[in-house]
Design an enzyme around this catalytic site. Structure first.
Site, PDB file in Angstrom:
ATOM      1  N   SER A 263       1.890 -16.386  37.569  1.00  0.00           N
ATOM      2  CA  SER A 263       2.754 -16.005  36.982  1.00  0.00           C
ATOM      3  C   SER A 263       3.431 -15.256  37.710  1.00  0.00           C
ATOM      4  CB  SER A 263       2.124 -14.356  35.999  1.00  0.00           C
ATOM      5  OG  SER A 263       1.002 -13.788  36.580  1.00  0.00           O
TER       6      SER A 263
ATOM      7  N   HIS B 254       2.095 -18.083  30.496  1.00  0.00           N
ATOM      8  CA  HIS B 254       3.958 -18.370  31.204  1.00  0.00           C
ATOM      9  C   HIS B 254       3.874 -19.802  30.422  1.00  0.00           C
ATOM     10  CE1 HIS B 254       4.177 -14.194  32.966  1.00  0.00           C
ATOM     11  NE2 HIS B 254       2.599 -14.763  33.548  1.00  0.00           N
TER      12      HIS B 254
ATOM     13  N   LYS C 123       4.435 -13.001  24.897  1.00  0.00           N
ATOM     14  CA  LYS C 123       5.509 -13.544  25.543  1.00  0.00           C
ATOM     15  C   LYS C 123       6.583 -14.612  25.050  1.00  0.00           C
ATOM     16  CE  LYS C 123       2.441 -12.681  29.842  1.00  0.00           C
ATOM     17  NZ  LYS C 123       2.569 -11.308  29.960  1.00  0.00           N
TER      18      LYS C 123
HETATM   19  C1  LIG Z   1      -0.695 -15.237  33.772  1.00  0.00           C
HETATM   20  C2  LIG Z   1      -0.954 -13.896  32.679  1.00  0.00           C
HETATM   21  N1  LIG Z   1      -2.376 -13.962  31.924  1.00  0.00           N
HETATM   22  C3  LIG Z   1      -2.646 -13.099  31.311  1.00  0.00           C
HETATM   23  C4  LIG Z   1      -1.777 -12.014  30.805  1.00  0.00           C
HETATM   24  C5  LIG Z   1      -2.530 -10.846  30.028  1.00  0.00           C
HETATM   25  O1  LIG Z   1      -1.769 -11.443  28.950  1.00  0.00           O
HETATM   26  P1  LIG Z   1      -1.456  -9.653  27.563  1.00  0.00           P
HETATM   27  O2  LIG Z   1      -0.319  -8.908  28.522  1.00  0.00           O
HETATM   28  O3  LIG Z   1      -1.186 -10.527  25.692  1.00  0.00           O
HETATM   29  O4  LIG Z   1      -2.681  -9.313  28.160  1.00  0.00           O
HETATM   30  C6  LIG Z   1      -0.768 -11.903  31.651  1.00  0.00           C
HETATM   31  C7  LIG Z   1       0.425 -11.396  31.660  1.00  0.00           C
HETATM   32  O5  LIG Z   1       0.533  -9.734  31.112  1.00  0.00           O
HETATM   33  C8  LIG Z   1      -0.566 -13.031  33.089  1.00  0.00           C
HETATM   34  O6  LIG Z   1       0.499 -12.652  33.179  1.00  0.00           O
END
Ligand SMILES: Cc1ncc(COP(=O)(O)O)c(C=O)c1O
Length: 389
Positions: free
Chosen positions: A176, A204, A235
């Site tokens: 990320s 992502h 996303k």
């Molecule tokens: C790689 C990654 N995994 C999990 C999440 C968590 O997802 P969520 O925002 O839907 O809780 C995020 C970002 O928020 C992320 O960048």
């Protein structure tokens, strides 16, 4: 309290204080933040669907049909047909037997990892994995073995050392904060050699990478070789929620074991309906993700030519490495003054000394937007001596 105030002062001194910015317009390439019109280059709404008319119509239809709240946890009164339809659609999208929807991606990661592994397990986790993976590993009580970022020799040696234990290798598909792609082919090969399970967080990548937007599993042609494909609905799909896709027995197990699935109220029907409609758009429209990746490549090249330290990627995440937290913050604030929003990412989200501006693109950015942003980024960076004049 005194201790908290002192700590806060310390955080501020280090340039690590976090504050909120408030939007008062829909999230798109152009929006309004704290009353100022800005060009937004920081959204995770990669396909630009947050204000899409078709998705708004899907939400309104679900609201009218089912009302607003879900009224219960998934295992009591909160499971609607829509949840079931979404889980079937996600399984199909990921090429797996089944899927389980959680309320956020964060909850999917902590629930799935801690639901699967216990203290008899070993979890091998990339050093740059997302915080929700780290937290899931900690919650599980398993032995956690961190391997160097995308370093397959290091992973191999570490998995070999623990062979014979029940084990899981977990990685972000697209990292990320760095935007690079995990070497899934090597990870799967090592896992198969030592009989470890694999989990990929495609938050992502889903909707973006692979011929059908299926994510990194699809990109590598390994959809059926990854045991748990985790993703988020928040996303590219412009909704909220997370999920894990995999074999039916695994999903049945998680439905019984994942505490972040069991002990919380289900997603509202309208949220689920939006994700379902967005999934359909992803499946039917390959063009936006193609444009998105081309635009990212174009901007990445131009920024490098201008002298920025850019992490090279094939994703819509472009990290501009600055180094010191305060400098990154200053750069971000100066850009905001010029009407461009790119947040500074600082420790503990990234390692000390690697603070950066994390620029992300949406498929709905035009070339005019990109040219404008490029000129402003260069101008401000020169003024702050981040790049040479
Ligand atoms: C790689 C990654 N995994 C999990 C999440 C968590 O997802 P969520 O925002 O839907 O809780 C995020 C970002 O928020 C992320 O960048």
């Amino acid at each position: 309290m005194e201790r908290i105030v002192d700590r806060l002062t310390e955080i501020k001194k280090q340039g690590l204080y976090r504050d909120l910015k408030y939007l008062s317009a829909p999230q798109g390439p152009h929006t309004v933040i704290d009353g100022r019109e800005v060009l937004l280059m920081a959204s995770n709404s990669y396909l630009g669907l947050c204000n899409d008319e078709r998705l708004k119509a899907a939400a309104i239809k679900a609201l009218q049909e089912y009302g607003v709240g879900s009224g219960g946890s998934r295992l009591t009164t909160g499971s609607y047909r829509l949840h079931q339809e979404l889980e079937q659609a996600l399984a199909c999208f990921k090429g797996t037997e089944a899927a389980l929807v959680f309320n956020t991606g964060y909850m999917a990661n902590i629930g799935a990892i801690a639901g699967l592994a216990d203290k008899s397990w070993v979890i091998f986790s990339d050093e740059l994995n997302h915080a929700s993976i780290i937290d899931g590993c900690k919650l599980s009580g398993a032995k956690i073995v961190i391997y160097k970022h995308c370093d397959m020799e290091d992973l191999y040696q570490k998995v070999k050392e623990f062979q014979g234990c029940p084990s899981l290798i977990v990685t972000d598909g697209v990292f990320s904060m760095d935007g690079d792609i995990a070497p899934l082919d090597d990870i799967v090969r090592i896992a198969q050699q030592f009989d470890a399970l694999t989990m990929v967080d495609d938050a992502h990548a889903s909707g973006i990478l692979g011929p059908n937007g299926g994510g990194t599993g699809e990109l590598f042609g390994l959809k059926d070789k990854i045991d748990m494909q985790m993703g988020t609905l928040s996303k590219a799909l412009a909704s909220e929620g997370g999920y894990v896709a995999g074999k039916q027995c695994l999903i049945d197990y998680l439905r019984n074991r994942a505490r972040s699935f069991i002990f919380t109220t289900a997603l509202a029907p309208a949220t689920v309906a939006v994700a379902l409609a967005a999934l359909e758009i992803v499946e039917q429209e390959p063009e936006p993700r193609k444009v998105l990746l081309e635009n990212a490549q174009w901007l990445c090249t131009r920024l490098k030519e201008a002298g920025f330290k850019i992490l090279e990627n094939k994703t819509p995440i472009i990290p501009i490495i600055i180094g010191e937290a305060e400098k990154a913050l200053q750069f971000s604030q100066a850009l905001l003054e010029e009407g461009i929003y790119i947040p500074a990412i600082r420790p503990p989200t990234v390692p000390p000394g690697t603070s950066r501006l994390r620029l992300t693109l949406m498929a709905t950015h035009t070339r005019e937007d990109l040219n404008y942003a490029l000129a402003k980024i260069i101008q401000v960076a020169r003024e702050l001596t981040i790049i040479k004049p």
